[in-house]
Design a protein around this motif. Structure first.
Motif, PDB file in Angstrom:
ATOM      1  N   PRO A 126       8.687   1.531  12.513  1.00  0.00           N
ATOM      2  CA  PRO A 126       8.363   1.106  11.146  1.00  0.00           C
ATOM      3  C   PRO A 126       9.559   0.500  10.418  1.00  0.00           C
ATOM      4  CG  PRO A 126       8.455   3.507  11.293  1.00  0.00           C
ATOM      5  CD  PRO A 126       8.653   2.987  12.688  1.00  0.00           C
ATOM      6  N   PRO A 149       3.428   1.182  12.071  1.00  0.00           N
ATOM      7  CA  PRO A 149       3.789  -0.236  12.102  1.00  0.00           C
ATOM      8  C   PRO A 149       2.843  -1.019  13.012  1.00  0.00           C
ATOM      9  CG  PRO A 149       5.245   1.004  13.549  1.00  0.00           C
ATOM     10  CD  PRO A 149       4.348   2.017  12.869  1.00  0.00           C
ATOM     11  N   TYR A 174       5.766  -8.227   7.062  1.00  0.00           N
ATOM     12  CA  TYR A 174       5.616  -6.976   7.787  1.00  0.00           C
ATOM     13  C   TYR A 174       4.189  -6.437   7.594  1.00  0.00           C
ATOM     14  CZ  TYR A 174       6.210  -2.046   9.000  1.00  0.00           C
ATOM     15  OH  TYR A 174       6.066  -0.794   9.557  1.00  0.00           O
ATOM     16  N   SER A 193       1.578  -3.249   8.229  1.00  0.00           N
ATOM     17  CA  SER A 193       1.445  -1.841   8.603  1.00  0.00           C
ATOM     18  C   SER A 193      -0.035  -1.475   8.572  1.00  0.00           C
ATOM     19  CB  SER A 193       2.233  -0.952   7.641  1.00  0.00           C
ATOM     20  OG  SER A 193       1.605  -0.933   6.379  1.00  0.00           O
TER      21      SER A 193
END
Ligand code: ZN
Length: 298
Positions: free
Chosen positions: A34, A77, A85, A87
């Motif tokens: 992550p 993640p 990014y 998640s």
């Protein structure tokens, strides 16, 4: 899509599937570790449903995600998509959507949600579904924790669980210019027909599974297996591996437990209802249509 579905070989031998909504773009980078981030692209799942903003079917913003107060152990993640990014997280079955948001099934978002993000959503769902189902060790029953640097959950007893992907084969059997289509017992008479498909059994190669399933389901023998393409299918974690094969013997004799009807469709014949456009089965059939085939009405 049609016969162009296989597209052209792209970077590093990768095949680009123009019609495959579940293929993540080559620029996507998977991450097992992550990253601390205030406002990731957040794929929040309640069972098989994704949290979306109702007004525009977009992902929720950071405030909406924060309102859910998701425990960190339920956040995982996914990767980097177009420098953002991504998640994923799971919430309890009775969790309520924040105001202006709703949980929608992934399938219902086909065609209504950004296609490239949909592919990431498919990955996210498989990751979070696996993580939720591996909170406890299958060997000793104790809680599991993510293994640093890997997409894996580990127990103190030493048991490690990786995401499970179930390979399944699909085969379109051809006899000259004719193709074999079958209707599953779960589909009403006159309904959708498709290529044959089935999950691999332990110890089988894909080719073994094709020969076995074709013989079990329709009583035929095949030869000249040719790879067509593969597609991740996150309902749940399957990988569909599609082939064509040439008929080499036998008479059609269906397994009534699985197949209600199977028959050849040759040149100039009217086709039955086919699988939906997003599926590899449709692409496989479209790429091998008999000459002058007629479309089903409607
Ligand atoms: Zn254990």
């Amino acid at each position: 899509m049609g016969s162009d579905w296989r597209g052209t070989a792209g970077v590093a031998g990768r095949t680009d599937y123009d019609g495959n909504v579940l293929a993540t773009p080559p620029t996507f980078q998977s991450l097992a570790e992550p990253i601390a981030h205030d406002a990731p692209h957040a794929f929040v799942f309640r069972g098989g449903e994704l949290l979306v903003r109702e007004a525009d079917m977009a992902l929720p913003d950071a405030a909406a995600v924060k309102a859910l107060a998701i425990p960190p152990a339920q956040v995982f993640p996914v990767g980097i998509f177009e420098r953002e990014y991504c998640s994923t997280a799971w919430v309890a079955k009775d969790a309520a959507a924040p105001p202006g948001h709703a949980f929608r099934s992934l399938r219902s978002l086909f065609g209504r949600f950004d296609d490239r993000l949909l592919s990431v959503a498919g990955r996210a769902f498989q990751i979070v579904d696996w993580a939720r189902n591996h909170r406890f060790c299958g060997a000793c029953g104790k809680p599991m924790a993510p293994l640093a640097g890997e997409r894996a959950m580990r127990c103190e007893c030493g048991h490690v669980a990786y995401p499970r992907i179930a390979p399944a084969m699909m085969v379109l059997v051809k006899k000259g210019e004719a193709i074999l289509l079958a209707r599953n017992v779960a589909v009403a008479p006159g309904g959708r027909m498709s290529a044959l498909a089935g999950f691999l059994e332990p110890g089988e190669s894909v080719e073994d599974a094709i020969h076995r399933e074709v013989h079990e389901e329709v009583g035929l023998f095949v030869k000249d297996l040719r790879y067509f393409a593969s597609q991740s299918w996150p309902f749940p974690g399957s990988l569909m591996i599609a082939f064509t094969a040439e008929y080499s013997g036998g008479e059609i004799r269906v397994d009534p437990a699985e197949i209600a009807e199977a028959r050849w469709f040759g040149p100039g014949e009217r086709l039955p209802e086919l699988p939906p456009a997003q599926s590899i089965s449709r692409a496989l059939i479209e790429a091998n249509l008999p000459p002058r085939a007629l479309r089903a009405a409607g």
